[in-house]
Design a protein around this motif. Structure first.
Motif, PDB file in Angstrom:
ATOM      1  N   GLU A   1      55.932  81.720 108.008  1.00 41.63           N
ATOM      2  CA  GLU A   1      57.131  81.216 108.674  1.00 41.63           C
ATOM      3  C   GLU A   1      56.733  80.557 110.005  1.00 41.63           C
ATOM      4  O   GLU A   1      55.683  80.840 110.573  1.00 41.63           O
ATOM      5  CB  GLU A   1      58.098  82.377 108.956  1.00 41.63           C
ATOM      6  CG  GLU A   1      58.584  83.084 107.708  1.00 41.63           C
ATOM      7  CD  GLU A   1      59.548  82.249 106.900  1.00 41.63           C
ATOM      8  OE1 GLU A   1      60.307  81.459 107.493  1.00 41.63           O
ATOM      9  OE2 GLU A   1      59.524  82.375 105.657  1.00 41.63           O
ATOM     10  N   TYR A   2      57.627  79.705 110.523  1.00 35.34           N
ATOM     11  CA  TYR A   2      57.346  78.980 111.758  1.00 35.34           C
ATOM     12  C   TYR A   2      57.104  79.907 112.948  1.00 35.34           C
ATOM     13  O   TYR A   2      56.357  79.569 113.858  1.00 35.34           O
ATOM     14  CB  TYR A   2      58.480  78.008 112.089  1.00 35.34           C
ATOM     15  CG  TYR A   2      58.529  76.823 111.168  1.00 35.34           C
ATOM     16  CD1 TYR A   2      57.475  75.923 111.120  1.00 35.34           C
ATOM     17  CD2 TYR A   2      59.619  76.617 110.333  1.00 35.34           C
ATOM     18  CE1 TYR A   2      57.499  74.836 110.269  1.00 35.34           C
ATOM     19  CE2 TYR A   2      59.662  75.523 109.485  1.00 35.34           C
ATOM     20  CZ  TYR A   2      58.604  74.639 109.452  1.00 35.34           C
ATOM     21  OH  TYR A   2      58.633  73.570 108.617  1.00 35.34           O
ATOM     22  N   GLY A   3      57.727  81.062 112.947  1.00 33.84           N
ATOM     23  CA  GLY A   3      57.543  82.001 114.056  1.00 33.84           C
ATOM     24  C   GLY A   3      56.096  82.362 114.280  1.00 33.84           C
ATOM     25  O   GLY A   3      55.655  82.548 115.411  1.00 33.84           O
ATOM     26  N   LEU A   4      55.340  82.445 113.212  1.00 33.84           N
ATOM     27  CA  LEU A   4      53.933  82.797 113.342  1.00 33.84           C
ATOM     28  C   LEU A   4      53.152  81.698 114.054  1.00 33.84           C
ATOM     29  O   LEU A   4      52.193  81.976 114.769  1.00 33.84           O
ATOM     30  CB  LEU A   4      53.318  83.088 111.976  1.00 33.84           C
ATOM     31  CG  LEU A   4      51.936  83.719 112.036  1.00 33.84           C
ATOM     32  CD1 LEU A   4      52.001  85.092 112.702  1.00 33.84           C
ATOM     33  CD2 LEU A   4      51.343  83.838 110.661  1.00 33.84           C
ATOM     34  N   TYR A   5      53.585  80.467 113.899  1.00 35.79           N
ATOM     35  CA  TYR A   5      52.904  79.372 114.592  1.00 35.79           C
ATOM     36  C   TYR A   5      53.120  79.460 116.108  1.00 35.79           C
ATOM     37  O   TYR A   5      52.256  79.082 116.887  1.00 35.79           O
ATOM     38  CB  TYR A   5      53.333  78.016 114.021  1.00 35.79           C
ATOM     39  CG  TYR A   5      52.698  77.772 112.683  1.00 35.79           C
ATOM     40  CD1 TYR A   5      51.456  77.174 112.591  1.00 35.79           C
ATOM     41  CD2 TYR A   5      53.319  78.192 111.512  1.00 35.79           C
ATOM     42  CE1 TYR A   5      50.849  76.976 111.366  1.00 35.79           C
ATOM     43  CE2 TYR A   5      52.716  77.999 110.280  1.00 35.79           C
ATOM     44  CZ  TYR A   5      51.479  77.391 110.211  1.00 35.79           C
ATOM     45  OH  TYR A   5      50.872  77.210 108.999  1.00 35.79           O
ATOM     46  N   PHE A   6      54.259  80.004 116.515  1.00 34.51           N
ATOM     47  CA  PHE A   6      54.475  80.260 117.944  1.00 34.51           C
ATOM     48  C   PHE A   6      53.539  81.367 118.424  1.00 34.51           C
ATOM     49  O   PHE A   6      53.036  81.330 119.545  1.00 34.51           O
ATOM     50  CB  PHE A   6      55.931  80.626 118.231  1.00 34.51           C
ATOM     51  CG  PHE A   6      56.867  79.471 118.123  1.00 34.51           C
ATOM     52  CD1 PHE A   6      56.842  78.440 119.053  1.00 34.51           C
ATOM     53  CD2 PHE A   6      57.775  79.397 117.073  1.00 34.51           C
ATOM     54  CE1 PHE A   6      57.692  77.355 118.953  1.00 34.51           C
ATOM     55  CE2 PHE A   6      58.637  78.313 116.958  1.00 34.51           C
ATOM     56  CZ  PHE A   6      58.591  77.304 117.904  1.00 34.51           C
ATOM     57  N   VAL A   7      53.308  82.346 117.560  1.00 33.10           N
ATOM     58  CA  VAL A   7      52.363  83.414 117.889  1.00 33.10           C
ATOM     59  C   VAL A   7      50.964  82.832 118.076  1.00 33.10           C
ATOM     60  O   VAL A   7      50.268  83.154 119.043  1.00 33.10           O
ATOM     61  CB  VAL A   7      52.362  84.510 116.792  1.00 33.10           C
ATOM     62  CG1 VAL A   7      51.203  85.477 116.986  1.00 33.10           C
ATOM     63  CG2 VAL A   7      53.689  85.241 116.776  1.00 33.10           C
ATOM     64  N   VAL A   8      50.548  81.975 117.160  1.00 31.65           N
ATOM     65  CA  VAL A   8      49.217  81.347 117.266  1.00 31.65           C
ATOM     66  C   VAL A   8      49.125  80.551 118.564  1.00 31.65           C
ATOM     67  O   VAL A   8      48.119  80.622 119.273  1.00 31.65           O
ATOM     68  CB  VAL A   8      48.930  80.471 116.024  1.00 31.65           C
ATOM     69  CG1 VAL A   8      47.656  79.653 116.214  1.00 31.65           C
ATOM     70  CG2 VAL A   8      48.825  81.341 114.781  1.00 31.65           C
ATOM     71  N   GLY A   9      50.174  79.823 118.892  1.00 26.94           N
ATOM     72  CA  GLY A   9      50.198  79.090 120.161  1.00 26.94           C
ATOM     73  C   GLY A   9      50.120  80.022 121.351  1.00 26.94           C
ATOM     74  O   GLY A   9      49.391  79.765 122.319  1.00 26.94           O
ATOM     75  N   GLY A  10      50.852  81.130 121.291  1.00 26.15           N
ATOM     76  CA  GLY A  10      50.816  82.111 122.379  1.00 26.15           C
ATOM     77  C   GLY A  10      49.455  82.747 122.538  1.00 26.15           C
ATOM     78  O   GLY A  10      48.993  82.988 123.660  1.00 26.15           O
ATOM     79  N   VAL A  11      48.793  83.007 121.429  1.00 28.62           N
ATOM     80  CA  VAL A  11      47.444  83.575 121.470  1.00 28.62           C
ATOM     81  C   VAL A  11      46.485  82.599 122.147  1.00 28.62           C
ATOM     82  O   VAL A  11      45.669  82.988 122.985  1.00 28.62           O
ATOM     83  CB  VAL A  11      46.970  83.943 120.042  1.00 28.62           C
ATOM     84  CG1 VAL A  11      45.481  84.219 119.997  1.00 28.62           C
ATOM     85  CG2 VAL A  11      47.752  85.143 119.528  1.00 28.62           C
ATOM     86  N   HIS A  12      46.602  81.322 121.815  1.00 25.30           N
ATOM     87  CA  HIS A  12      45.744  80.317 122.450  1.00 25.30           C
ATOM     88  C   HIS A  12      46.063  80.170 123.937  1.00 25.30           C
ATOM     89  O   HIS A  12      45.154  79.996 124.757  1.00 25.30           O
ATOM     90  CB  HIS A  12      45.873  78.978 121.726  1.00 25.30           C
ATOM     91  CG  HIS A  12      45.125  78.945 120.437  1.00 25.30           C
ATOM     92  ND1 HIS A  12      45.572  79.580 119.300  1.00 25.30           N
ATOM     93  CD2 HIS A  12      43.951  78.363 120.100  1.00 25.30           C
ATOM     94  CE1 HIS A  12      44.704  79.382 118.328  1.00 25.30           C
ATOM     95  NE2 HIS A  12      43.708  78.649 118.784  1.00 25.30           N
TER      96      HIS A  12
END
Length: 125
Positions: A85-96
């Motif tokens: 889901e798109y929410g996980l892509y925000f997580v990946v961005g937050g991790v970076h």
């Protein structure tokens, strides 16, 4: 970090990143000890020096090296979360973003280690 950690626990694909993100918090323990010694006016003590050295070592090992290896592992396993889901892509961005912040802090940590070793002025300011 709290929002990211709760979101990643929802899916099975982020169990390894959760582990290395949590391990990065190990540097907080000597940082807290260092702060307590500083406010107790014990900056000249061996305990403060030990806490400072432990903080620097844990910070570099967990928040720079470990975090960097974790991000490499994250992308090496992109196929596991590509369809998420798109929410996980925000997580990946937050991790970076967290890694970028850690790299900025690492500059000051390394400069302060160099200052302590050389007895000179820090170049991080």
């Amino acid at each position: 970090f709290i929002a990211i950690s709760h979101y990643v626990l929802y899916g099975w694909y982020f169990k390894v990143p959760f582990a290395w993100l949590s391990a990065a918090e190990l540097s907080t323990l000597p940082l807290n000890a260092r702060w307590f010694l500083a406010v107790a006016n014990k900056k000249a003590s061996r305990a403060y020096l030990a806490a400072s050295a432990a903080f620097a070592a844990f910070f570099i090992l967990t928040r720079v090296i470990g975090y960097g290896l974790g991000i490499a592992h994250l992308w090496a396993n992109h196929a596991l979360w590509r369809e998420a889901e798109y929410g996980l892509y925000f997580v990946v961005g937050g991790v970076h973003a967290g890694f970028a912040l850690n790299l900025m802090w690492a500059k000051k940590v390394v400069a302060n280690v160099a200052k302590a070793i050389g007895g000179g002025k820090s170049h991080a300011d």
